[in-house]
Design a protein around this motif. Structure first.
Motif, PDB file in Angstrom:
ATOM      1  N   ASN A   1      51.171  34.085  36.346  1.00  0.00           N
ATOM      2  CA  ASN A   1      50.413  35.088  37.103  1.00  0.00           C
ATOM      3  C   ASN A   1      50.898  36.494  36.773  1.00  0.00           C
ATOM      4  O   ASN A   1      50.731  37.422  37.554  1.00  0.00           O
ATOM      5  N   ALA A   2      51.495  36.654  35.576  1.00  0.00           N
ATOM      6  CA  ALA A   2      52.083  37.938  35.197  1.00  0.00           C
ATOM      7  C   ALA A   2      51.081  39.078  35.214  1.00  0.00           C
ATOM      8  O   ALA A   2      51.431  40.224  35.509  1.00  0.00           O
ATOM      9  N   SER A   3      49.824  38.784  34.923  1.00  0.00           N
ATOM     10  CA  SER A   3      48.822  39.855  34.835  1.00  0.00           C
ATOM     11  C   SER A   3      48.621  40.572  36.158  1.00  0.00           C
ATOM     12  O   SER A   3      48.210  41.740  36.177  1.00  0.00           O
ATOM     13  N   ALA A   4      48.898  39.890  37.242  1.00  0.00           N
ATOM     14  CA  ALA A   4      48.746  40.526  38.558  1.00  0.00           C
ATOM     15  C   ALA A   4      49.845  41.541  38.829  1.00  0.00           C
ATOM     16  O   ALA A   4      49.720  42.358  39.746  1.00  0.00           O
TER      17      ALA A   4
ATOM     18  N   LEU B   1      49.683  46.817  48.722  1.00  0.00           N
ATOM     19  CA  LEU B   1      49.551  45.826  47.660  1.00  0.00           C
ATOM     20  C   LEU B   1      49.273  46.534  46.340  1.00  0.00           C
ATOM     21  O   LEU B   1      48.587  47.565  46.300  1.00  0.00           O
ATOM     22  N   PRO B   2      49.787  46.008  45.222  1.00  0.00           N
ATOM     23  CA  PRO B   2      49.526  46.628  43.922  1.00  0.00           C
ATOM     24  C   PRO B   2      48.033  46.643  43.614  1.00  0.00           C
ATOM     25  O   PRO B   2      47.296  45.721  43.996  1.00  0.00           O
ATOM     26  N   PRO B   3      47.553  47.679  42.915  1.00  0.00           N
ATOM     27  CA  PRO B   3      46.120  47.767  42.593  1.00  0.00           C
ATOM     28  C   PRO B   3      45.595  46.527  41.883  1.00  0.00           C
ATOM     29  O   PRO B   3      44.458  46.093  42.143  1.00  0.00           O
ATOM     30  N   ALA B   4      46.377  45.941  40.979  1.00  0.00           N
ATOM     31  CA  ALA B   4      45.901  44.753  40.258  1.00  0.00           C
ATOM     32  C   ALA B   4      45.696  43.586  41.216  1.00  0.00           C
ATOM     33  O   ALA B   4      44.740  42.808  41.072  1.00  0.00           O
ATOM     34  N   VAL B   5      46.576  43.453  42.204  1.00  0.00           N
ATOM     35  CA  VAL B   5      46.443  42.374  43.185  1.00  0.00           C
ATOM     36  C   VAL B   5      45.199  42.597  44.045  1.00  0.00           C
ATOM     37  O   VAL B   5      44.459  41.653  44.355  1.00  0.00           O
ATOM     38  N   ILE B   6      44.949  43.844  44.412  1.00  0.00           N
ATOM     39  CA  ILE B   6      43.755  44.167  45.204  1.00  0.00           C
ATOM     40  C   ILE B   6      42.491  43.834  44.414  1.00  0.00           C
ATOM     41  O   ILE B   6      41.549  43.223  44.937  1.00  0.00           O
TER      42      ILE B   6
ATOM     43  N   GLY C   1      52.103  42.368  33.801  1.00  0.00           N
ATOM     44  CA  GLY C   1      52.389  41.624  32.582  1.00  0.00           C
ATOM     45  C   GLY C   1      51.120  41.182  31.880  1.00  0.00           C
ATOM     46  O   GLY C   1      50.013  41.621  32.208  1.00  0.00           O
ATOM     47  N   ASP C   2      51.284  40.285  30.923  1.00  0.00           N
ATOM     48  CA  ASP C   2      50.157  39.807  30.122  1.00  0.00           C
ATOM     49  C   ASP C   2      50.182  38.287  30.095  1.00  0.00           C
ATOM     50  O   ASP C   2      50.878  37.683  29.278  1.00  0.00           O
ATOM     51  N   SER C   3      49.445  37.673  30.998  1.00  0.00           N
ATOM     52  CA  SER C   3      49.451  36.214  31.102  1.00  0.00           C
ATOM     53  C   SER C   3      48.934  35.560  29.829  1.00  0.00           C
ATOM     54  O   SER C   3      49.476  34.538  29.387  1.00  0.00           O
ATOM     55  N   LYS C   4      47.894  36.129  29.229  1.00  0.00           N
ATOM     56  CA  LYS C   4      47.343  35.520  28.013  1.00  0.00           C
ATOM     57  C   LYS C   4      48.382  35.505  26.893  1.00  0.00           C
ATOM     58  O   LYS C   4      48.527  34.504  26.183  1.00  0.00           O
ATOM     59  N   ALA C   5      49.117  36.589  26.738  1.00  0.00           N
ATOM     60  CA  ALA C   5      50.146  36.637  25.699  1.00  0.00           C
ATOM     61  C   ALA C   5      51.239  35.614  25.978  1.00  0.00           C
ATOM     62  O   ALA C   5      51.743  34.956  25.049  1.00  0.00           O
ATOM     63  N   GLN C   6      51.608  35.459  27.237  1.00  0.00           N
ATOM     64  CA  GLN C   6      52.642  34.478  27.584  1.00  0.00           C
ATOM     65  C   GLN C   6      52.171  33.061  27.277  1.00  0.00           C
ATOM     66  O   GLN C   6      52.927  32.245  26.748  1.00  0.00           O
ATOM     67  N   HIS C   7      50.925  32.772  27.591  1.00  0.00           N
ATOM     68  CA  HIS C   7      50.390  31.442  27.282  1.00  0.00           C
ATOM     69  C   HIS C   7      50.317  31.229  25.771  1.00  0.00           C
ATOM     70  O   HIS C   7      50.628  30.136  25.273  1.00  0.00           O
TER      71      HIS C   7
ATOM     72  N   LEU D   1      38.757  37.406  38.342  1.00  0.00           N
ATOM     73  CA  LEU D   1      39.438  37.868  37.142  1.00  0.00           C
ATOM     74  C   LEU D   1      40.399  36.854  36.515  1.00  0.00           C
ATOM     75  O   LEU D   1      40.434  36.727  35.279  1.00  0.00           O
ATOM     76  N   PRO D   2      41.190  36.105  37.286  1.00  0.00           N
ATOM     77  CA  PRO D   2      42.106  35.147  36.641  1.00  0.00           C
ATOM     78  C   PRO D   2      41.395  34.073  35.816  1.00  0.00           C
ATOM     79  O   PRO D   2      42.017  33.464  34.935  1.00  0.00           O
ATOM     80  N   MET D   3      40.127  33.825  36.093  1.00  0.00           N
ATOM     81  CA  MET D   3      39.406  32.805  35.325  1.00  0.00           C
ATOM     82  C   MET D   3      39.260  33.193  33.856  1.00  0.00           C
ATOM     83  O   MET D   3      39.161  32.324  32.986  1.00  0.00           O
ATOM     84  N   HIS D   4      39.281  34.497  33.563  1.00  0.00           N
ATOM     85  CA  HIS D   4      39.184  34.938  32.182  1.00  0.00           C
ATOM     86  C   HIS D   4      40.427  34.507  31.401  1.00  0.00           C
ATOM     87  O   HIS D   4      40.331  34.120  30.230  1.00  0.00           O
ATOM     88  N   VAL D   5      41.593  34.581  32.057  1.00  0.00           N
ATOM     89  CA  VAL D   5      42.834  34.136  31.418  1.00  0.00           C
ATOM     90  C   VAL D   5      42.777  32.634  31.168  1.00  0.00           C
ATOM     91  O   VAL D   5      43.144  32.154  30.084  1.00  0.00           O
ATOM     92  N   HIS D   6      42.312  31.873  32.153  1.00  0.00           N
ATOM     93  CA  HIS D   6      42.213  30.424  31.972  1.00  0.00           C
ATOM     94  C   HIS D   6      41.258  30.082  30.823  1.00  0.00           C
ATOM     95  O   HIS D   6      41.544  29.207  30.005  1.00  0.00           O
TER      96      HIS D   6
END
Length: 284
Positions: free
Chosen positions: A75-78, A240-245, A81-87, A117-122
């Motif tokens: 969940n780094a992107s929230a 809350l961080p803007p990305a989380v919002i 970070g960069d979840s796609k890069a980590q995966h 938005l997280p579905m794009h990473v998946h």
């Protein structure tokens, strides 16, 4: 040997516990950021290795000798970070280590065009797996029921469930999803590619949740609907961080579009019983 990443997190820890009921401990290893937090696994005969998605060089040793690796999604992107890069790094490390199959904790609403938005990473990660040349399985998990409890934690105090307009969610228990993941790992090759949606049998919206909370508490819990703008201001006031919002608001938009409403009997068949209900989670 099976390696489970993120094994000190809620889902990963439960997967290991269920695996220990299905395969010998010497066939299980965990890849964790802080091995000190995994001491209990050592006592059970599980190998503990340092592996951190944010430190790609650590993953080669973490995956060494593995035939299967369970990649619990980041969940780094929230949080900048960069979840796609980590995966991508995890998949590359698994391939280099000679891993035979990768399992990945995806989502039942995975889509490159999802409003959530997280579905794009998946979706991107499933594409990476498909292009990796390795055997792979995407566990298309239902929406975590624990999220419903967290999002309504103040309801007993305030007498309200406050949220934007929503839709049905296939609220599903971590415990059940972990048991399914352990079964699929123990029976290698049961699924190639994506699984059917792994969901509880009922989908509920926040009005349903408010009614359940009313029954559990014995007092009326109202459902108050805010506009997206009003809810955004409420979350911002909580710092809350803007990305989380942004992710949170996108979840409600996706729910309104029916993205989380689908249910499927596959999870119950794995478990040999009715999956844990959202009511049970809320009452626990």
């Amino acid at each position: 040997m099976i390696v489970v990443t993120g094994a000190t997190g809620k889902l990963g820890r439960l997967v290991v516990q269920h695996l220990l009921e299905r395969v010998p401990a010497e066939r299980i290893a965990v890849s964790v950021r802080d091995p000190g937090k995994a001491a209990a696994f050592l006592q059970q005969g599980v190998r503990v290795r340092h592996g951190d998605f944010a430190q790609p060089d650590s993953l080669a040793g973490a995956f060494e000798g593995a035939t299967q690796v369970l990649v619990v999604s980041s969940n780094a992107s929230a949080y900048g970070g960069d979840s796609k890069a980590q995966h991508r790094d995890a998949i590359a490390a698994a391939k280099t280590a000679g891993v035979r199959r990768i399992l990945y904790t995806s989502h039942m609403a995975v889509s490159a065009t999802s409003a959530f938005l997280p579905m794009h990473v998946h979706a991107a990660t499933e594409t990476m797996l498909q292009e990796s040349g390795m055997a792979w399985t995407a566990l298309r998990n239902g929406f975590y029921a624990e999220s419903a409890r967290q999002m309504t934690a103040d309801a007993a105090r305030t007498g309200e469930v406050v949220a934007p307009e929503d839709g049905k969610f296939s609220w599903t228990a971590h415990e059940d999803l972990a048991a399914a993941a352990a079964t699929i790992l123990a029976e290698e090759g049961r699924f190639d590619g994506p699984t059917p949606p792994l969901t509880a049998p009922a989908a509920l919206d926040f009005t349903d949740i408010a009614n359940i909370l009313s029954e559990i508490s014995g007092r009326t819990i109202a459902r108050r609907t805010l506009t997206d703008d009003e809810f955004e201001q409420l979350l911002a006031a909580r710092s809350l961080p803007p990305a989380v919002i942004a992710i949170t608001l996108s979840m409600y938009r996706a729910a309104r579009a029916g993205e989380f409403a689908r249910t499927d009997p596959t999870l119950g068949k794995f478990l040999g019983r009715e999956p844990i209900s959202a009511r049970q989670i809320l009452a626990s």
